[in-house]
Design a protein around this motif. Structure first.
Motif, mmCIF file in Angstrom:
data_model
loop_
_atom_site.group_PDB
_atom_site.id
_atom_site.type_symbol
_atom_site.label_atom_id
_atom_site.label_comp_id
_atom_site.label_asym_id
_atom_site.label_seq_id
_atom_site.Cartn_x
_atom_site.Cartn_y
_atom_site.Cartn_z
ATOM 1 N N ASP B 75 0.858 -1.184 0.000
ATOM 2 C CA ASP B 75 0.000 0.000 0.000
ATOM 3 C C ASP B 75 0.891 1.231 0.000
ATOM 4 O O ASP B 75 1.532 1.563 0.993
ATOM 5 N N ILE B 76 0.955 1.929 -1.147
ATOM 6 C CA ILE B 76 1.932 3.025 -1.238
ATOM 7 C C ILE B 76 1.479 4.269 -0.492
ATOM 8 O O ILE B 76 2.264 5.183 -0.271
ATOM 9 N N THR B 77 0.216 4.320 -0.070
ATOM 10 C CA THR B 77 -0.197 5.515 0.671
ATOM 11 C C THR B 77 0.376 5.507 2.080
ATOM 12 O O THR B 77 0.452 6.530 2.728
ATOM 13 N N THR B 78 0.788 4.321 2.557
ATOM 14 C CA THR B 78 1.365 4.268 3.905
ATOM 15 C C THR B 78 2.819 3.807 3.876
ATOM 16 O O THR B 78 3.437 3.642 4.929
ATOM 17 N N ALA B 79 3.358 3.592 2.672
ATOM 18 C CA ALA B 79 4.713 3.042 2.568
ATOM 19 C C ALA B 79 5.758 4.055 3.037
ATOM 20 O O ALA B 79 5.562 5.262 2.917
ATOM 21 N N SER B 80 6.858 3.532 3.586
ATOM 22 C CA SER B 80 7.948 4.412 3.987
ATOM 23 C C SER B 80 8.721 4.837 2.730
ATOM 24 O O SER B 80 8.544 4.271 1.657
ATOM 25 N N THR B 81 9.580 5.851 2.907
ATOM 26 C CA THR B 81 10.358 6.336 1.776
ATOM 27 C C THR B 81 11.190 5.217 1.159
ATOM 28 O O THR B 81 11.283 5.078 -0.057
ATOM 29 N N ARG B 82 11.765 4.395 2.037
ATOM 30 C CA ARG B 82 12.628 3.316 1.564
ATOM 31 C C ARG B 82 11.837 2.312 0.699
ATOM 32 O O ARG B 82 12.256 1.938 -0.388
ATOM 33 N N GLU B 83 10.652 1.925 1.233
ATOM 34 C CA GLU B 83 9.803 0.989 0.474
ATOM 35 C C GLU B 83 9.378 1.601 -0.854
ATOM 36 O O GLU B 83 9.356 0.940 -1.880
ATOM 37 N N ARG B 86 11.973 1.369 -3.337
ATOM 38 C CA ARG B 86 12.119 0.004 -3.835
ATOM 39 C C ARG B 86 11.091 -0.252 -4.943
ATOM 40 O O ARG B 86 11.410 -0.823 -5.989
ATOM 41 N N ILE B 87 9.853 0.211 -4.710
ATOM 42 C CA ILE B 87 8.807 0.025 -5.720
ATOM 43 C C ILE B 87 9.109 0.849 -6.971
ATOM 44 O O ILE B 87 8.934 0.394 -8.093
ATOM 45 N N ARG B 88 9.613 2.065 -6.730
ATOM 46 C CA ARG B 88 9.838 2.955 -7.866
ATOM 47 C C ARG B 88 10.912 2.454 -8.818
ATOM 48 O O ARG B 88 10.953 2.828 -9.976
ATOM 49 N N LYS B 89 11.819 1.603 -8.285
ATOM 50 C CA LYS B 89 12.833 1.052 -9.177
ATOM 51 C C LYS B 89 12.198 0.133 -10.206
ATOM 52 O O LYS B 89 12.810 -0.200 -11.206
ATOM 53 N N LYS B 90 10.954 -0.299 -9.927
ATOM 54 C CA LYS B 90 10.280 -1.208 -10.865
ATOM 55 C C LYS B 90 9.280 -0.468 -11.729
ATOM 56 O O LYS B 90 8.459 -1.080 -12.389
ATOM 57 N N MET B 91 9.295 0.871 -11.650
ATOM 58 C CA MET B 91 8.378 1.587 -12.526
ATOM 59 C C MET B 91 9.079 2.693 -13.303
ATOM 60 O O MET B 91 10.118 3.203 -12.908
ATOM 61 N N ALA C 130 10.286 13.718 -11.689
ATOM 62 C CA ALA C 130 10.810 12.642 -12.521
ATOM 63 C C ALA C 130 11.926 11.916 -11.783
ATOM 64 O O ALA C 130 12.011 10.688 -11.789
ATOM 65 N N MET C 131 12.770 12.704 -11.122
ATOM 66 C CA MET C 131 13.878 12.109 -10.385
ATOM 67 C C MET C 131 13.360 11.237 -9.244
ATOM 68 O O MET C 131 13.820 10.117 -9.037
ATOM 69 N N GLU C 132 12.364 11.780 -8.549
ATOM 70 C CA GLU C 132 11.732 11.038 -7.454
ATOM 71 C C GLU C 132 11.200 9.706 -7.980
ATOM 72 O O GLU C 132 11.352 8.657 -7.350
ATOM 73 N N ALA C 135 13.421 6.776 -8.374
ATOM 74 C CA ALA C 135 13.977 6.308 -7.107
ATOM 75 C C ALA C 135 15.333 6.940 -6.822
ATOM 76 O O ALA C 135 16.173 6.360 -6.156
ATOM 77 N N ILE C 136 15.560 8.147 -7.392
ATOM 78 C CA ILE C 136 16.771 8.891 -7.049
ATOM 79 C C ILE C 136 16.321 10.028 -6.139
ATOM 80 O O ILE C 136 15.480 10.820 -6.534
ATOM 81 N N SER C 137 16.869 10.070 -4.921
ATOM 82 C CA SER C 137 16.430 11.095 -3.991
ATOM 83 C C SER C 137 16.912 12.461 -4.477
ATOM 84 O O SER C 137 18.117 12.700 -4.551
ATOM 85 N N PRO C 138 15.979 13.359 -4.832
ATOM 86 C CA PRO C 138 16.430 14.644 -5.365
ATOM 87 C C PRO C 138 17.181 15.484 -4.338
ATOM 88 O O PRO C 138 18.068 16.248 -4.708
ATOM 89 N N ASP C 139 16.853 15.315 -3.050
ATOM 90 C CA ASP C 139 17.609 16.141 -2.090
ATOM 91 C C ASP C 139 19.044 15.634 -1.945
ATOM 92 O O ASP C 139 19.953 16.398 -1.657
ATOM 93 N N LYS C 140 19.244 14.349 -2.208
ATOM 94 C CA LYS C 140 20.619 13.844 -2.189
ATOM 95 C C LYS C 140 21.356 14.209 -3.481
ATOM 96 O O LYS C 140 22.502 14.614 -3.465
ATOM 97 N N PHE C 141 20.637 14.079 -4.584
ATOM 98 C CA PHE C 141 21.280 14.246 -5.881
ATOM 99 C C PHE C 141 21.459 15.716 -6.248
ATOM 100 O O PHE C 141 22.470 16.100 -6.825
ATOM 101 N N LEU C 142 20.464 16.554 -5.890
ATOM 102 C CA LEU C 142 20.500 17.946 -6.332
ATOM 103 C C LEU C 142 20.964 18.903 -5.241
ATOM 104 O O LEU C 142 21.762 19.802 -5.486
ATOM 105 N N VAL C 143 20.433 18.725 -4.023
ATOM 106 C CA VAL C 143 20.655 19.743 -2.987
ATOM 107 C C VAL C 143 21.962 19.521 -2.230
ATOM 108 O O VAL C 143 22.769 20.442 -2.085
ATOM 109 N N ALA C 144 22.190 18.269 -1.785
ATOM 110 C CA ALA C 144 23.360 18.024 -0.932
ATOM 111 C C ALA C 144 24.679 18.470 -1.582
ATOM 112 O O ALA C 144 25.483 19.150 -0.926
ATOM 113 N N PRO C 145 24.943 18.149 -2.858
ATOM 114 C CA PRO C 145 26.208 18.602 -3.441
ATOM 115 C C PRO C 145 26.342 20.123 -3.440
ATOM 116 O O PRO C 145 27.431 20.654 -3.217
#
Lengths: 148, 271, 262
Positions: B75-83, B86-91, C130-132, C135-145
Motif C-alpha cells: 500500500d503506497i499511501t502508507t509506505a515508507s520512503t525506503r519501500e 524500492r517500488i519505484r525502481k520497478k516503474m 521525474a527524479m523522485e 527512485a533517485i532522492s532529489p535532495d541527495k542528488f540535487l541539494v546536498a552537493p
C-alpha cells in the motif's frame, strides 16, 4: 574530456584557496606547524595597562618573541606575564623588561633592555627588573604638577 | 470487479476509495480502479477531472486525503520512503512535458537511472542506452541537449528514459498532447510494441479519444472525481452512460441557462 | 486594522514556514552525508560553479576593496599621526569582517541566484518529480552537493579575497602614500593573530552553509509556497527572495557570530 577539465580547474582553484589561507595563517597570524624553538620567562609588573597575550617582545627594536600569557597574582595584585623568547636570543639575569607603547595610541609591547651580568636566564626563570607601563594620564598630570 | 476481462488477469495496481481534497476543493471523490497486469490501461477524461491528480497519487508524488493504492503488493499511501524507492525502481514514468534534465544530453538523461542504481560497467551502459534509444528512434540524436529537441523527440526520449531499467510498470502522461497526428500515431505504435515485446503493465493518461481506443486493452473514464465507466474499447463504444456518449460523439456540454440568473452572475446583484 | 493584523500574521507564518523548510533541508543534507556510498563528482562540479567560476569576480572586488580601505584608513590615520597602523588596520578589517562578508554576498549574487533558479525550474518542469519517480532522492542528488560545495567554496574564496585585498591595501599604502614597507608589513604581522584568522574562517564556513541552504530551499520547495502556481514568474520571485533573504541572513549572522566569538 569535459569532466577532466572541470576537475583540473577545481583542483587549481582549491590549491589557490588553500595557498592563500596558508599565507594568512602562517605568515600573518604566525601559526607554526612545528613547535617554535624557544624558552619562557616570567616578569611581574604592578600595572600592564592593556598589554595582551600575543603582544610583541622586542630588544633594540627587533622582534625576539611574544607574550604567551597574562595573569593576575591574586595575593599581591601583580600582573604575571609569560614571555616566549626565541631560542637563539640570550637574556641576562639583570636584563630589564619594560612595557612600552608604539606611538601615542599604538599597541603595547615589551622591551627587553640587555643587562651586564654573564649569567643567562633559562626556561621558567623570572626577570626581576621590570618597568611598568607609562600611562599618558599620569605623565600629563605629572607635567602639570611640576609646572606649578 | 465484475468485469470478466479484469478477472482473467492478475491485478498490478488497485485503487480503493481514493479521495483527494486540495484545501476545500474536492478533486477525487471515491475512485475505485483495478489495473490489470501486462495490459494497457488508458485513463481518460476531459480537462480538470483529476486525471493528473490520480496519476500523481499512483506515482506516490501526492498523498491522498483518504483511500488506498496497492501496487506490487504494497500500500503506497502508507509506505515508507525506503519501500517507496524500492517500488519505484520497478516503474518508469514519462511525464507530459518530458521532464528531461536540461543540463544533460539525451544519452546522459537515459543513463542516469542505470548509473545511480546499478554497478554496470561503462560499455554495458552504453549498449543498453543505444538499444533503448534505437527502440524510440532517437539513436541519431543521442548527443543533443533537451533544449534542442522537438516536442515529439522530447516525448520519445522521456519514454526511453522510463523504460531503461526494464520496469514492470510504465506510466505515460498525455503521450499525444501537443503533437501532430502522425507523431502521436508513432508513439501509439511504440506503446503497443512495448506491451508485446516487454510484457509491461502500461498506464496511459490521456484526453485523446482516438488514440485511447486504438491502444487500450482497458479504458477507465473519469468525470466529476469518480470513475464513470470502465471496460474494453468495445464496451466503451457501446456504453449507455450519457457523459461517455457525449465524449464519444464530441458533443458540447449541455447547460441550461436561466437568462435572469446568468445576468445576475455576470453583473452582480445590484444592477 | 484587522486586515493589517492578518497581513502581519500571514507573513509571519510564511517566514516561519520558510525557516522550517530550510532547517528540514539541513537535516536532510546531514542525513545524506551520513549514508555512503559517496559520489564526489557532483560536489566537484558544484565547486566549479560556485567557487572556481567566481574567482575572477572575487579577485577583482578583493583588490578594489583593499585599495579603497588603504585610501580611507590612510586619510583617517594621518589625522592622528598614526600612519604606522595602516597595515594592521587594513589587515584586521579585511580578515575579521570584510573578507567573509563581501565574499559571501558576491557568491550569493553570482551562484546563489542561479541555484534557486535552477532548482525552481526543475521543480516547475516536473524534473524533480521525474527524479523522485526514478527512485533517485532529489535532495541527495540535487541539494546536498550544492550545500557541501557552498560550505567548501566560500572559505576558499574568502582566503583568496583576503589575500588580494591585503595586496591592494599594500599597494596603496606603500606605493601611493610611501608608508615604509617594513612598518606596513610588520604592522600586519603583529596585529593579526590566529584568533582573527579563525574568526574569518568560522564566519565563511557558516555563510557558505547558510546561503546555499536558503537558496536551495527557496527553489526546491518552491511548489509549497505562493510562487508555486506561477511558473516562470514564480521562479523569478523565489530567486529574488532567495538573494534578499540570504544577504540579510549573512549580515545579521555576521553580527551574531562577531558578538559571540570575540
Amino acid at each position: 574530456m569535459q569532466k577532466l577539465n572541470i576537475q583540473l580547474i577545481v583542483g587549481i582553484f582549491v590549491i589557490i584557496g588553500i595557498a592563500s589561507f596558508t599565507y594568512l595563517a602562517v605568515n600573518l597570524a604566525g601559526v607554526s606547524f612545528t613547535q617554535q624553538q624557544g624558552y619562557t620567562l616570567i616578569a611581574r609588573f604592578d600595572s600592564i595597562s592593556g598589554l595582551q597575550a600575543g603582544a610583541v617582545v622586542e630588544a633594540a627594536g627587533v622582534r625576539i618573541g611574544t607574550v604567551s600569557a597574562v595573569e593576575l597574582d591574586p595575593i599581591n595584585y601583580k600582573a604575571i606575564v609569560s614571555l616566549r623568547i626565541n631560542q637563539e636570543v640570550p637574556v641576562q639575569e639583570d636584563a630589564i623588561a619594560s612595557i612600552r607603547t608604539q606611538g601615542i595610541i599604538g599597541e603595547k609591547f615589551i622591551k627587553i633592555s640587555p643587562g651586564g651580568f654573564e649569567e643567562l636566564l633559562t626556561d621558567g626563570m623570572v626577570i626581576s627588573e621590570t618597568e611598568d607601563a607609562i600611562s599618558i594620564e599620569e605623565l600629563v598630570s605629572k607635567y602639570i604638577f611640576t609646572a606649578e | 470487479m465484475t468485469d470478466p476481462y479484469v478477472q482473467a488477469h492478475s491485478t498490478a495496481i488497485s485503487v480503493r476509495d481514493l479521495v483527494v481534497n486540495y484545501g476545500e476543493r474536492n478533486i477525487l471523490n471515491g475512485i475505485n480502479l483495478e489495473i490489470p497486469a501486462g495490459q494497457i490501461m488508458v485513463i481518460m477524461g476531459g480537462s480538470g477531472v483529476g486525471k493528473s491528480t490520480l496519476l500523481r497519487c499512483i506515482l506516490g508524488l501526492k498523498k491522498p486525503t483518504a483511500g488506498s493504492i496497492h501496487m506490487l503488493g504494497t500500500d503506497i499511501t502508507t509506505a515508507s520512503t525506503r519501500e517507496m524507492y524500492r517500488i519505484r525502481k520497478k516503474m518508469g514514468v514519462a511525464f507530459q512535458g518530458g521532464a528531461l534534465f536540461s543540463s544533460m544530453s539525451v544519452a546522459e538523461n537515459i543513463q542516469l537511472p542505470l548509473r545511480e542504481h546499478t554497478q554496470l560497467d561503462e560499455k554495458t551502459i552504453q549498449i543498453m542506452t543505444r538499444i533503448k534509444l534505437d527502440m524510440v528512434n532517437m539513436l541519431p540524436h543521442e548527443h543533443l541537449m533537451p533544449a534542442e529537441l522537438s516536442g515529439g523527440m522530447i516525448k520519445r526520449t522521456a519514454l526511453a528514459r522510463a523504460i531503461i531499467m526494464d520496469p514492470k510498470l510504465l506510466f505515460f502522461d498525455e503521450p499525444s498532447a501537443g503533437l501532430d497526428p502522425i507523431t502521436s500515431a508513432d508513439l501509439d505504435a511504440l506503446i503497443i510494441m512495448l506491451k508485446t515485446i516487454m510484457n509491461m503493465t502500461i498506464v496511459v493518461v490521456t484526453h485523446e479519444l482516438e488514440s485511447a481506443l486504438k491502444i487500450a486493452d482497458h479504458i477507465a473514464i473519469l468525470g466529476d472525481g469518480r470513475v464513470l465507466e470502465t471496460g474494453t474499447p468495445q464496451q466503451i463504444r457501446l456504453s449507455q452512460t450519457t457523459a461517455v456518449q457525449n465524449m464519444l460523439n464530441r458533443k458540447p456540454r449541455e447547460t441550461v441557462v436561466d437568462p435572469e440568473a446568468h445576468l445576475k452572475l455576470l453583473v452582480g446583484n445590484n444592477y | 486594522m484587522q486586515k493589517t493584523l492578518e497581513k502581519i500574521g500571514a507573513s509571519t507564518i510564511s517566514v516561519l514556514e520558510d525557516a522550517g523548510r530550510t532547517f528540514n533541508l539541513l537535516l536532510l543534507v546531514i542525513w545524506h552525508l551520513l549514508q555512503p556510498p559517496y559520489k564526489f563528482y557532483p560536489i566537484i562540479r558544484q565547486i566549479y560553479f560556485i567557487g572556481a567560476r567566481s574567482l575572477t569576480l572575487i579577485i577583482i572586488s578583493g583588490i578594489t576593496i583593499g585599495m579603497v580601505l588603504g585610501l580611507q584608513f590612510y586619510s583617517i590615520l594621518e589625522r592622528f599621526g598614526s600612519v604606522n597602523l595602516l597595515g594592521s588596520g587594513v589587515a584586521l578589517s579585511v580578515i575579521r569582517e570584510l573578507g567573509p562578508v563581501m565574499t559571501a554576498l558576491m557568491v550569493v549574487g553570482r551562484a546563489g541566484s542561479s541555484m534557486t533558479a535552477e532548482l525552481g525550474i526543475m521543480r516547475t518542469s516536473e524534473q524533480v518529480d521525474a527524479m523522485e519517480c526514478m527512485a533517485i532522492s532529489p535532495d541527495k542528488f540535487l541539494v546536498a552537493p550544492k550545500v557541501i560545495a557552498g560550505m567548501l567554496s566560500v572559505p576558499l574564496l574568502t582566503a583568496v579575497f583576503d589575500f588580494v585585498a591585503l595586496l591592494g591595501g599594500y599597494f596603496v599604502g606603500v606605493f601611493m602614500f610611501n608608508v615604509a614597507e617594513g612598518s606596513y608589513m610588520n604592522g600586519m604581522i603583529d596585529a593579526v593573530v590566529w584568533s582573527d584568522v579563525r574568526l574569518g574562517l568560522i564566519k565563511s564556513i557558516f555563510f557558505g552553509v547558510l546561503f546555499s541552504l536558503i537558496c536551495c530551499s527557496k527553489g526546491y520547495y518552491m511548489h509549497l509556497g505562493k510562487a508555486g502556481s506561477l511558473g516562470a514568474e514564480g521562479v523569478s520571485f523565489v530567486t529574488t527572495d532567495a538573494v534578499v533573504l540570504s544577504s540579510i541572513a549573512i549580515l545579521f549572522s555576521d553580527f551574531l557570530i562577531g558578538s559571540l566569538l570575540q
